[in-house]
Design a protein around this motif. Structure first.
Motif, PDB file in Angstrom:
ATOM      1  N   VAL A 154     107.927 -26.529  70.963  1.00  0.00           N
ATOM      2  CA  VAL A 154     108.864 -25.403  70.933  1.00  0.00           C
ATOM      3  C   VAL A 154     108.120 -24.076  71.153  1.00  0.00           C
ATOM      4  O   VAL A 154     107.066 -23.853  70.552  1.00  0.00           O
ATOM      5  CB  VAL A 154     109.593 -25.386  69.574  1.00  0.00           C
ATOM      6  N   SER A 155     108.669 -23.211  71.992  1.00  0.00           N
ATOM      7  CA  SER A 155     108.041 -21.910  72.270  1.00  0.00           C
ATOM      8  C   SER A 155     108.104 -21.008  71.040  1.00  0.00           C
ATOM      9  O   SER A 155     109.023 -21.112  70.237  1.00  0.00           O
ATOM     10  CB  SER A 155     108.740 -21.225  73.437  1.00  0.00           C
ATOM     11  N   PRO A 156     107.127 -20.099  70.909  1.00  0.00           N
ATOM     12  CA  PRO A 156     107.057 -19.245  69.717  1.00  0.00           C
ATOM     13  C   PRO A 156     107.829 -17.943  69.891  1.00  0.00           C
ATOM     14  O   PRO A 156     107.629 -17.212  70.849  1.00  0.00           O
ATOM     15  CB  PRO A 156     105.554 -18.950  69.609  1.00  0.00           C
ATOM     16  N   PRO A 181     101.155 -18.185  79.652  1.00  0.00           N
ATOM     17  CA  PRO A 181     102.254 -19.115  79.387  1.00  0.00           C
ATOM     18  C   PRO A 181     102.779 -18.836  77.975  1.00  0.00           C
ATOM     19  O   PRO A 181     102.222 -17.997  77.270  1.00  0.00           O
ATOM     20  CB  PRO A 181     101.558 -20.477  79.429  1.00  0.00           C
ATOM     21  N   SER A 182     103.852 -19.506  77.590  1.00  0.00           N
ATOM     22  CA  SER A 182     104.296 -19.367  76.211  1.00  0.00           C
ATOM     23  C   SER A 182     103.184 -19.882  75.278  1.00  0.00           C
ATOM     24  O   SER A 182     102.479 -20.824  75.619  1.00  0.00           O
ATOM     25  CB  SER A 182     105.591 -20.140  75.999  1.00  0.00           C
ATOM     26  N   ALA A 183     103.029 -19.217  74.119  1.00  0.00           N
ATOM     27  CA  ALA A 183     101.873 -19.463  73.245  1.00  0.00           C
ATOM     28  C   ALA A 183     102.128 -20.612  72.273  1.00  0.00           C
ATOM     29  O   ALA A 183     102.117 -20.426  71.054  1.00  0.00           O
ATOM     30  CB  ALA A 183     101.510 -18.184  72.498  1.00  0.00           C
ATOM     31  N   ASN A 184     102.351 -21.810  72.845  1.00  0.00           N
ATOM     32  CA  ASN A 184     102.594 -23.000  72.033  1.00  0.00           C
ATOM     33  C   ASN A 184     101.810 -24.163  72.642  1.00  0.00           C
ATOM     34  O   ASN A 184     101.541 -24.154  73.835  1.00  0.00           O
ATOM     35  CB  ASN A 184     104.088 -23.353  72.044  1.00  0.00           C
ATOM     36  N   PRO A 185     101.482 -25.182  71.829  1.00  0.00           N
ATOM     37  CA  PRO A 185     100.896 -26.375  72.428  1.00  0.00           C
ATOM     38  C   PRO A 185     101.873 -26.947  73.461  1.00  0.00           C
ATOM     39  O   PRO A 185     103.088 -26.880  73.272  1.00  0.00           O
ATOM     40  CB  PRO A 185     100.734 -27.327  71.239  1.00  0.00           C
ATOM     41  N   LEU A 216     114.339 -16.614  74.222  1.00  0.00           N
ATOM     42  CA  LEU A 216     113.964 -17.704  75.117  1.00  0.00           C
ATOM     43  C   LEU A 216     113.386 -17.139  76.407  1.00  0.00           C
ATOM     44  O   LEU A 216     113.531 -15.963  76.702  1.00  0.00           O
ATOM     45  CB  LEU A 216     115.083 -18.716  75.334  1.00  0.00           C
ATOM     46  N   GLU A 217     112.696 -18.010  77.158  1.00  0.00           N
ATOM     47  CA  GLU A 217     111.836 -17.547  78.242  1.00  0.00           C
ATOM     48  C   GLU A 217     112.597 -16.844  79.369  1.00  0.00           C
ATOM     49  O   GLU A 217     113.806 -16.985  79.506  1.00  0.00           O
ATOM     50  CB  GLU A 217     111.055 -18.724  78.838  1.00  0.00           C
ATOM     51  N   SER A 218     111.810 -16.191  80.213  1.00  0.00           N
ATOM     52  CA  SER A 218     112.369 -15.464  81.345  1.00  0.00           C
ATOM     53  C   SER A 218     113.054 -16.408  82.327  1.00  0.00           C
ATOM     54  O   SER A 218     112.714 -17.585  82.428  1.00  0.00           O
ATOM     55  CB  SER A 218     111.248 -14.707  82.068  1.00  0.00           C
ATOM     56  N   ALA A 238      93.493 -24.577  75.429  1.00  0.00           N
ATOM     57  CA  ALA A 238      94.083 -24.253  74.121  1.00  0.00           C
ATOM     58  C   ALA A 238      95.479 -24.861  73.982  1.00  0.00           C
ATOM     59  O   ALA A 238      95.875 -25.315  72.911  1.00  0.00           O
ATOM     60  CB  ALA A 238      94.146 -22.737  73.931  1.00  0.00           C
ATOM     61  N   LYS A 239      96.244 -24.889  75.082  1.00  0.00           N
ATOM     62  CA  LYS A 239      97.608 -25.432  75.045  1.00  0.00           C
ATOM     63  C   LYS A 239      97.656 -26.937  75.226  1.00  0.00           C
ATOM     64  O   LYS A 239      98.673 -27.568  74.949  1.00  0.00           O
ATOM     65  CB  LYS A 239      98.452 -24.825  76.186  1.00  0.00           C
ATOM     66  N   GLY A 240      96.562 -27.516  75.751  1.00  0.00           N
ATOM     67  CA  GLY A 240      96.600 -28.925  76.130  1.00  0.00           C
ATOM     68  C   GLY A 240      97.567 -29.117  77.279  1.00  0.00           C
ATOM     69  O   GLY A 240      98.336 -30.077  77.330  1.00  0.00           O
ATOM     70  N   SER A 267     111.204 -33.906  79.124  1.00  0.00           N
ATOM     71  CA  SER A 267     111.000 -33.615  77.702  1.00  0.00           C
ATOM     72  C   SER A 267     110.112 -32.394  77.548  1.00  0.00           C
ATOM     73  O   SER A 267     108.980 -32.367  77.992  1.00  0.00           O
ATOM     74  CB  SER A 267     110.366 -34.801  76.986  1.00  0.00           C
ATOM     75  N   HIS A 268     110.644 -31.350  76.905  1.00  0.00           N
ATOM     76  CA  HIS A 268     109.927 -30.096  76.787  1.00  0.00           C
ATOM     77  C   HIS A 268     110.579 -29.327  75.657  1.00  0.00           C
ATOM     78  O   HIS A 268     111.682 -29.640  75.259  1.00  0.00           O
ATOM     79  CB  HIS A 268     110.044 -29.352  78.121  1.00  0.00           C
ATOM     80  N   TYR A 269     109.915 -28.316  75.155  1.00  0.00           N
ATOM     81  CA  TYR A 269     110.483 -27.502  74.065  1.00  0.00           C
ATOM     82  C   TYR A 269     110.894 -28.395  72.899  1.00  0.00           C
ATOM     83  O   TYR A 269     111.921 -28.174  72.268  1.00  0.00           O
ATOM     84  CB  TYR A 269     111.712 -26.727  74.536  1.00  0.00           C
TER      85      TYR A 269
HETATM   86 MG    MG Z   1     106.347 -22.785  77.990  1.00  0.00          MG
END
Ligand code: MG
Ligand code: TXA
Length: 314
Positions: A147-149, A139-143, A176-178, A51-53, A225-227
């Motif tokens: 950007v994380s949701p 994981p964070s619910a984003n592709p 933002l994430e843990s 689902a996230k790829g 490269s992320h978020y």
């Molecule tokens: Mg994430």
């Protein structure tokens, strides 16, 4: 069709039922929304990656309701226990030695001998974990790479039609994430996040080393490269250049602002939403600029996410 479930008893019962049936459910935590699946089911966990790829060598965080549940899955040493007592439930993830026979799908840990465990504080996450009664990989619910949701509609924007449901808990308080810490053989920071490093060091009574990249498992949090929003991003901007949407902080005024009063907690909570807003305002050829943010407390995690969002795309 992805269901949007209300934050009540019926919504939680339905979400737990879907998880038990091997389906994927996004749910709110105080950091960001997680994309949850039964951590014991290879099929459910494979579904999360699909689902996230997401590249499947990246391990996932297991979410549990309390320290007692964590101890059934992992070995909690003295250092880890001290951090767990100080910050659980809350925005801290501990990477711990996995217990043999814990029943966690090897896809969750990417075959590593360790497992990342988080006990979230969000009341809906707590109720869902207790209703489901098992470990939830999320994981964070984003592709992957995006950007994380921090809101339910962010989840739908990226994953609608690819997951069974989203439990709607409104905006996430931390945003933002843990923070991720490995405690054995030494305490090492793997990712800055919702618990400031200074607070961890106070609880440990010792400085925290930062992970070098050599010999570490590749993690999305470690990819350059992320978020990333769609538009290109410039950092440390004090004014907008032509065609740029400036996101200000404190005295630097932009079209948007992380926090006009220069409050880092407010800035963290708004960061991912404003990345999306700025992307929308910038349009197809536009660019985004962010004002400087101090590199202490939550500012460290904010700057980590901004640097990755601005990194050259691979
Ligand atoms: Mg994430
Ligand atoms: O706040 C959060 O942590 C959110 C919410 C949903 O809990 N989750 C989250 O998950 O950010 P994710 O998958 O986007 O990031 C998990 C990070 C990755 O960088 C992964 O590589 C790392 O945790 N990780 C997981 N297991 C690990 C392990 N055994 N050793 C080292 N790193 C690990």
């Amino acid at each position: 069709m992805t269901l949007l479930l209300p934050p009540d008893d019926a919504g939680i019962a339905r979400a737990a039922e879907l998880l038990a049936g091997g389906e994927l459910v996004a749910f709110p935590t105080e950091t960001v929304y997680g994309l949850g699946g039964d951590a014991r089911s290879d099929l459910a966990v494979a579904g999360i990656f699909a689902a996230k790829g997401r590249p499947s060598f990246n391990p996932l965080i297991v979410h549990l309701p309390d320290l007692a549940a964590a101890e059934r899955i992992a070995q909690v040493g003295d250092r880890a226990r001290r951090l767990a007592m100080a910050f659980w439930p809350g925005p801290l993830t501990l990477v711990l030695p996995l217990r043999e026979g814990a029943g966690i799908s090897p896809l969750v840990t990417a075959g590593l001998p360790t497992v990342a465990i988080r006990v979230p504080a969000h009341p809906l996450a707590q109720r869902l974990l207790r209703a489901f009664g098992g470990p939830v990989a999320a994981p964070s619910a984003n592709p992957s790479g995006r950007v994380s949701p921090s809101r339910a509609d962010h989840v739908l924007e990226g994953l609608s039609g690819r997951i069974a449901a989203v439990l709607d808990g409104g905006p996430c308080a931390v945003g933002l994430e843990s923070t991720i810490v490995q405690t054995d053989p030494a305490a090492v920071l793997l990712r800055p996040g919702g618990v400031p490093v200074e607070a961890l060091e106070t609880a440990l009574g010792a400085p925290l080393a930062t992970a070098g990249t050599a010999g570490r498992p590749t993690s999305p949090g470690q990819l350059a490269s992320h978020y990333a929003p769609r538009a290109c991003l410039r950092l440390d901007a004090t004014e907008a250049r032509p065609g740029e949407v400036l996101v200000g902080f404190g005295p630097v005024r932009g079209r948007l602002s992380l926090s006009e009063s220069g409050d880092l907690t407010e800035a963290a909570a708004r960061l991912f939403h404003l990345m999306r807003e700025a992307d929308r305002l910038a349009g197809p050829d536009g660019r985004i600029a962010f004002a400087p943010v101090p590199d202490s407390g939550l500012g460290r995690a904010i700057n980590d996410r901004l640097r990755r969002a601005a990194a050259p795309r691979g």
